[in-house]
Motif scaffolding. Structure first.
Motif, mmCIF file in Angstrom:
data_model
loop_
_atom_site.group_PDB
_atom_site.id
_atom_site.type_symbol
_atom_site.label_atom_id
_atom_site.label_comp_id
_atom_site.label_asym_id
_atom_site.label_seq_id
_atom_site.Cartn_x
_atom_site.Cartn_y
_atom_site.Cartn_z
ATOM 1 N N MET A 1 0.853 -1.177 0.000
ATOM 2 C CA MET A 1 0.000 0.000 0.000
ATOM 3 C C MET A 1 0.886 1.223 0.000
ATOM 4 O O MET A 1 1.584 1.508 0.960
ATOM 5 N N GLY A 2 0.909 1.866 -1.087
ATOM 6 C CA GLY A 2 1.820 3.013 -1.216
ATOM 7 C C GLY A 2 1.300 4.236 -0.499
ATOM 8 O O GLY A 2 0.090 4.450 -0.390
ATOM 9 N N THR A 3 2.230 5.024 -0.022
ATOM 10 C CA THR A 3 1.831 6.302 0.588
ATOM 11 C C THR A 3 1.350 7.199 -0.543
ATOM 12 O O THR A 3 1.964 7.265 -1.606
ATOM 13 N N PRO A 4 0.244 7.871 -0.337
ATOM 14 C CA PRO A 4 -0.238 8.745 -1.412
ATOM 15 C C PRO A 4 0.777 9.846 -1.740
ATOM 16 O O PRO A 4 1.486 10.341 -0.876
ATOM 17 N N LYS A 5 0.806 10.204 -3.010
ATOM 18 C CA LYS A 5 1.733 11.232 -3.492
ATOM 19 C C LYS A 5 1.331 12.577 -2.939
ATOM 20 O O LYS A 5 0.144 12.928 -2.924
ATOM 21 N N ILE A 6 2.300 13.354 -2.519
ATOM 22 C CA ILE A 6 2.013 14.707 -2.026
ATOM 23 C C ILE A 6 2.943 15.676 -2.744
ATOM 24 O O ILE A 6 4.149 15.504 -2.738
ATOM 25 N N PHE A 7 2.327 16.682 -3.338
ATOM 26 C CA PHE A 7 3.133 17.660 -4.058
ATOM 27 C C PHE A 7 3.744 18.681 -3.102
ATOM 28 O O PHE A 7 3.382 18.760 -1.936
ATOM 29 N N ASP A 8 4.653 19.471 -3.665
ATOM 30 C CA ASP A 8 5.435 20.366 -2.798
ATOM 31 C C ASP A 8 4.577 21.358 -2.018
ATOM 32 O O ASP A 8 4.778 21.541 -0.801
ATOM 33 N N SER A 9 3.620 21.978 -2.710
ATOM 34 C CA SER A 9 2.773 22.956 -2.009
ATOM 35 C C SER A 9 1.968 22.259 -0.934
ATOM 36 O O SER A 9 1.810 22.761 0.185
ATOM 37 N N GLU A 10 1.460 21.080 -1.304
ATOM 38 C CA GLU A 10 0.639 20.339 -0.358
ATOM 39 C C GLU A 10 1.486 19.900 0.837
ATOM 40 O O GLU A 10 0.987 19.826 1.963
ATOM 41 N N TYR A 11 2.742 19.640 0.585
ATOM 42 C CA TYR A 11 3.640 19.240 1.675
ATOM 43 C C TYR A 11 3.735 20.341 2.711
ATOM 44 O O TYR A 11 3.700 20.096 3.921
ATOM 45 N N ARG A 12 3.855 21.566 2.246
ATOM 46 C CA ARG A 12 3.933 22.684 3.183
ATOM 47 C C ARG A 12 2.656 22.792 4.012
ATOM 48 O O ARG A 12 2.675 23.149 5.189
ATOM 49 N N PHE A 13 1.547 22.498 3.315
ATOM 50 C CA PHE A 13 0.265 22.503 4.030
ATOM 51 C C PHE A 13 0.252 21.420 5.111
ATOM 52 O O PHE A 13 -0.169 21.649 6.252
ATOM 53 N N CYS A 14 0.741 20.260 4.720
ATOM 54 C CA CYS A 14 0.752 19.143 5.666
ATOM 55 C C CYS A 14 1.626 19.453 6.885
ATOM 56 O O CYS A 14 1.313 19.033 8.003
ATOM 57 N N LEU A 15 2.712 20.210 6.634
ATOM 58 C CA LEU A 15 3.575 20.579 7.759
ATOM 59 C C LEU A 15 2.775 21.319 8.814
ATOM 60 O O LEU A 15 2.902 21.077 10.018
ATOM 61 N N ILE A 16 1.931 22.219 8.341
ATOM 62 C CA ILE A 16 1.097 22.978 9.271
ATOM 63 C C ILE A 16 0.102 22.056 9.960
ATOM 64 O O ILE A 16 -0.134 22.147 11.174
ATOM 65 N N LEU A 17 -0.490 21.136 9.173
ATOM 66 C CA LEU A 17 -1.497 20.231 9.722
ATOM 67 C C LEU A 17 -0.891 19.354 10.820
ATOM 68 O O LEU A 17 -1.461 19.184 11.899
ATOM 69 N N TRP A 18 0.289 18.776 10.548
ATOM 70 C CA TRP A 18 0.952 17.911 11.526
ATOM 71 C C TRP A 18 1.258 18.655 12.803
ATOM 72 O O TRP A 18 1.292 18.109 13.889
ATOM 73 N N GLU A 19 1.502 19.965 12.626
ATOM 74 C CA GLU A 19 1.852 20.756 13.799
ATOM 75 C C GLU A 19 0.635 20.986 14.682
ATOM 76 O O GLU A 19 0.723 20.978 15.906
ATOM 77 N N CYS A 20 -0.528 21.187 14.056
ATOM 78 C CA CYS A 20 -1.682 21.651 14.824
ATOM 79 C C CYS A 20 -2.794 20.646 15.002
ATOM 80 O O CYS A 20 -3.809 20.954 15.632
ATOM 81 N N GLU A 21 -2.663 19.469 14.410
ATOM 82 C CA GLU A 21 -3.840 18.602 14.387
ATOM 83 C C GLU A 21 -4.121 18.025 15.771
ATOM 84 O O GLU A 21 -3.214 17.889 16.587
ATOM 85 N N PRO A 22 -5.406 17.649 16.039
ATOM 86 C CA PRO A 22 -6.575 17.894 15.208
ATOM 87 C C PRO A 22 -7.018 19.353 15.268
ATOM 88 O O PRO A 22 -6.884 19.996 16.309
ATOM 89 N N VAL A 23 -7.457 19.879 14.127
ATOM 90 C CA VAL A 23 -7.716 21.318 14.077
ATOM 91 C C VAL A 23 -9.003 21.580 13.281
ATOM 92 O O VAL A 23 -9.336 20.843 12.350
ATOM 93 N N ARG A 24 -9.767 22.569 13.699
ATOM 94 C CA ARG A 24 -10.972 22.909 12.958
ATOM 95 C C ARG A 24 -10.570 23.478 11.584
ATOM 96 O O ARG A 24 -9.558 24.169 11.444
ATOM 97 N N SER A 25 -11.379 23.199 10.595
ATOM 98 C CA SER A 25 -10.992 23.607 9.233
ATOM 99 C C SER A 25 -10.899 25.130 9.105
ATOM 100 O O SER A 25 -10.046 25.648 8.381
ATOM 101 N N THR A 26 -11.766 25.819 9.838
ATOM 102 C CA THR A 26 -11.718 27.283 9.746
ATOM 103 C C THR A 26 -10.410 27.809 10.326
ATOM 104 O O THR A 26 -9.772 28.735 9.787
ATOM 105 N N GLU A 27 -9.990 27.194 11.426
ATOM 106 C CA GLU A 27 -8.739 27.599 12.061
ATOM 107 C C GLU A 27 -7.572 27.319 11.116
ATOM 108 O O GLU A 27 -6.658 28.129 10.961
ATOM 109 N N LEU A 28 -7.646 26.135 10.507
ATOM 110 C CA LEU A 28 -6.602 25.731 9.560
ATOM 111 C C LEU A 28 -6.515 26.728 8.399
ATOM 112 O O LEU A 28 -5.434 27.116 7.957
ATOM 113 N N ALA A 29 -7.678 27.133 7.927
ATOM 114 C CA ALA A 29 -7.691 28.094 6.810
ATOM 115 C C ALA A 29 -7.005 29.384 7.219
ATOM 116 O O ALA A 29 -6.244 29.988 6.460
ATOM 117 N N LYS A 30 -7.271 29.808 8.439
ATOM 118 C CA LYS A 30 -6.643 31.055 8.908
ATOM 119 C C LYS A 30 -5.133 30.907 8.958
ATOM 120 O O LYS A 30 -4.367 31.773 8.542
#
Lengths: 121, 718
Positions: A1-30
């Motif tokens: 089962m391969g890890t899904p591909k993540i592009f560079d921009s999305e990677y930066r997004f994921c960095l934020i997500l890993w830092e703050c999760e679990p997080v409300r989507s509105t907060e994440l957007a901010k």
């Protein structure tokens, strides 16, 4: 089962997500707006896209990741080794160590890691 | 829309020459390695040329033509535009071809078709670039901001869009520094606005192929100028490193795009070459280049001076000047036996013949022919004898051995010519072109009579009536006085010469007891010590001048009008009303009449003439009248007969007179047209003996065709 591909921009997004999760989507957007310069619409689009790909899940407007940082990094390295070193991990390490001189602490840490690898069945 | 398109074609034609000049200069100065910003300046001039509407005219202009396409205003041309490229050979090839096309398909307006094609082409271009821009923005939505630039994984080359620099994630760190410097230079130079602007201009002028070349060269210059600026800022040492970055980023991309400004977009090889050889040019080179740019502006941002059009028709109405030769056609002498129609001498009015020009008027004063060139040919006796054999009646050949035929050539588009056969310096016959139809010519005798008395000395026992009893004949250089009733000749003055008016307005006024205003254009001819002719703004006056020992003074001044016979008297119908018992109607008319200036001017009694040419204005006039004046219903009922049908063919004149006695009757007894004026004479036909004042109103109906050329209307009480 391969890890899904993540592009560079999305990677930066994921960095934020890993830092703050679990997080409300509105907060994440901010946060994305502050750090990445994304509009709200863009953030929601990216969340939707990544959830379809299985990278995260968005339930009741709360976002949590399904793939960890280490997994992504490992997957990246696999791809790199495969692409540039014909799948040979030692070749990769050799190339890596040729470039920089390792300090004593780093060598010790690496030794420990190899030991850990051996322990695992 | 067609007009806009034509204007654009004109401007782009002008820009074309400027672009050619710039291309030539670029070729010549290639060795000099001019800094690219100078090239940009030159392109700026092209932009100005395309955008500015009104450019000054200058004799220094190198533009071949101010406007290559001009809408043809002649109704005779079938093509809606005429082409004036500034090169006669090109004009003479293109214009007839366009005429042919227009005639082959008269129902299609090709200029309209062309402008529709232009509109679609330009719209498509703009649409394409707008769509491209929107799609790019969508792609860049998830670019992340990173230390002043934006990184995106959906692009593979760095570029600038708006004020943001976008770099691909995959850009090597080593290259980053130079790439950012280059893109920053673009922003600071304003290229991010300039390139889209140039693109918009290109979309508007897309039909001009040279402008596409200009756009591509502009993009190239823009990039090189940026490179040069980066080098200036970062120092010469990084030349090689910068070139390396450039090479590693080079991508084969479309060169024709409005935006973005990609780093590796344009002609990388040329840029590297230019970079490696770039050095700051000497000051004098820069100064010379700026000077050349200024010259370019003078030569190409101005339009050539357009000379006055020599084919403008002058006023075709006969004026009162007495030229050297004024002729009339007497009779048809003879014509070719083979001609199927018969010539008509009555179609001719006056002919003005000189040895270099011929002007023919019709009897009403309209212009039949005006010559532009003249050539001569000698015809000897044998030629004439031969011609005589073909004619219905032989011409009376004069004694001299040869005649000269003067061929007077008219202008476009008909290129007809008339021939006058001279015996020495005396014109004998008139013929049209080469048709053998000969009319005999006689010196014209223009006949004038007095139309009104402008001034009569109070010492005179004579009542100042318009008719001074004299008919004046102008026969070449002579003026003959005839008795107006009997026709007997009473005086003859020869060698009359027209010259400048000898008195100032003040001196003139001093000679009379009434201030008779002089016009602006004055001419003067002295017949003898007593009789003088004055031409004032086209009006002809006869002055009875007395030079006495106590000082000179003027006895009388009469205004003359031509009494040419055919156009003199016109038919009219009238209805006269007694309109009430005051002079209110007269006052009303005086305020609204055409001849207001004359009412108080002279000794003769002028009457107010109101001129009505449309049914609506009549209705308005009557409303007004009824409101101010009242009056009986029968008066207004009469006017109901003047409806639109009436005004299609006729004009209506209302003349007011105030009678001292209610029993007087007034009628218009004559209407004369001459020299652009309609003059009606009102006569009291019956004397009343009451002492109540009364208003009389005469409604005069005259056919439009009779008063076609009139610009003045007047009525006098006889």
């Amino acid at each position: 089962m391969g890890t899904p591909k993540i592009f560079d921009s999305e990677y930066r997004f994921c960095l934020i997500l890993w830092e703050c999760e679990p997080v409300r989507s509105t907060e994440l957007a901010k946060l994305c707006h502050e750090r990445l310069g994304w509009s709200k619409a863009t953030t929601y689009t990216v969340i939707k896209r990544l959830s379809e790909r299985g990278v995260l899940k968005n339930e009741d407007a709360v976002v949590t990741s399904l793939v960890s940082r280490e997994e992504v990094q490992a997957s990246e390295i696999d791809e790199l080794v495969e692409r540039s070193f014909d799948g040979s991990m030692p070749a990769f390490i050799a190339a890596f160590t040729k470039r920089r001189d390792l300090s004593a602490d780093e060598i010790a840490e690496i030794r420990r890691m190899i030991d850990d690898c051996e322990v695992k069945p | 829309m067609t007009a806009i398109f034509l204007e654009l074609v004109n401007r782009s034609y002008a820009a074309l020459w400027l672009v050619l000049a710039i291309l030539l200069l670029r070729l010549l100065t290639r060795r000099l390695q001019l800094p690219r910003w100078i090239h940009m300046l030159a392109w700026g001039l092209v932009g100005l040329r395309l955008v500015l509407p009104d450019l000054p005219e200058s004799t220094l202009s190198l533009q071949p033509s101010a406007a290559v396409l001009e809408t043809a205003d002649s109704m005779a041309a079938s093509s809606p535009v005429t082409v004036t490229t500034g090169f006669a050979t090109a004009n003479s090839v293109i214009n007839p071809a366009m005429e042919q096309i227009a005639q082959a398909s008269p129902s299609i307006d090709w200029t309209w078709v062309a402008s529709v094609v232009w509109l679609i082409g330009g719209a498509l271009m703009l649409l394409w670039s707008i769509v491209g821009y929107i799609r790019l923005r969508i792609r860049l939505r998830d670019a992340v901001r990173d230390d002043g630039v934006w990184l995106s994984d959906r692009i593979d080359t760095p570029f600038v869009l708006g004020r943001r620099i976008y770099l691909p994630f995959s850009l090597a760190d080593a290259d980053r520094h130079y790439v950012i410097a280059h893109e920053r230079a673009h922003i600071r130079r304003g290229d991010t606005l300039l390139k889209p602007l140039a693109w918009v201009l290109l979309s508007i002028y897309w039909f001009n192929p040279l402008l596409w070349a200009a756009y591509i060269l502009l993009s190239r210059d823009m990039e090189l100028a940026c490179d040069q600026r980066v080098l200036r800022e970062l120092g010469e040492g990084c030349r090689r490193a910068y070139s390396t970055s450039l090479l590693s980023c080079s991508v084969r991309r479309q060169t024709l795009a409005a935006c973005p400004l990609a780093f590796g977009e344009v002609s990388v090889k040329q840029r590297i070459a230019s970079l490696l050889h770039y050095k700051k040019p000497a000051l004098w080179v820069i100064a010379a280049a700026l000077f050349i740019c200024a010259l370019l502006a003078v030569f190409f941002l101005t339009n050539p001076k357009v000379g006055a059009d020599p084919t403008n028709d002058s006023d075709p109405v006969i004026d009162f000047s007495i030229p050297n030769y004024t002729y009339t056609v007497e009779e048809l002498l003879a014509e070719d036996l083979r001609l199927s129609s018969i010539g008509d001498p009555s179609m001719f009015g006056a002919l003005l013949i000189t040895d270099s020009s011929l002007t023919i008027y019709d009897p009403d004063g309209g212009l039949l022919f005006s010559s532009r060139e003249c050539s001569q040919e000698e015809l000897d006796r044998d030629d004439l004898e031969e011609i005589n054999t073909l004619l219905t009646a032989p011409l009376d050949l004069p004694d001299s051995s040869s005649l000269t035929a003067y061929y007077y050539l008219g202008g476009e588009p008909d290129n007809v010519y008339w021939t006058v056969y001279f015996d020495g310096d005396r014109p004998l016959w008139l013929a049209q072109g080469r048709t053998l139809r000969f009319y005999s010519l006689a010196r014209a005798r223009m006949s004038y009579v007095s139309a009104e008395c402008l001034y009569m000395s109070p010492a005179s026992s004579q009542l100042p009536t318009p008719n001074n009893g004299v008919r004046y004949l102008f026969d070449g250089d002579s003026v003959i006085f005839l008795d107006r009733d009997t026709g007997a000749e009473t005086a003859l003055f020869e060698n009359v010469v027209w010259g400048e008016f000898p008195w100032s307005q003040a001196e003139w006024n001093d000679m009379m007891l009434v201030n008779l205003p002089l016009g602006e254009n004055l001419r003067f001819a002295s017949l003898n010590d007593r009789w003088k002719l004055v031409e004032s703004d086209g009006a002809l006056w006869i002055v009875d001048y007395r030079d006495a020992t106590g000082g000179s003074y003027i006895w009388s001044v009469y205004r003359l009008i031509s009494d040419g016979g055919k156009a003199a008297a016109v038919a009219f119908a009238q209805t006269a009303f007694k309109a009430g018992g005051s002079d209110k109607l007269y006052q009303y008319g005086a305020a609204r009449c055409e001849n207001r200036g004359k009412l108080s001017m002279s000794m003769a009694q002028h009457l107010p003439v109101m001129r009505i040419t449309r049914a609506e204005s009549l209705a308005g006039q009557l409303e007004d009248l009824r409101e101010r004046y009242g009056g009986s219903d029968s008066l207004y009922e009469h006017f109901e007969r003047y409806d639109e049908d009436f005004f299609a063919e006729n004009e209506l004149y209302l003349i007011c007179v105030t009678a001292p006695s209610g029993g007087d009757r007034y009628e218009v007894t004559s209407a004369m047209v001459g020299s652009g004026e309609l003059l009606m004479t009102v006569t009291k036909t019956q004397d009343g003996d009451t002492c109540d004042m009364a208003d009389w109103l005469m409604a005069v109906e005259i056919a439009k065709s009779n008063v076609r050329d009139c610009g003045m209307w007047d009525a006098v009480l006889q």
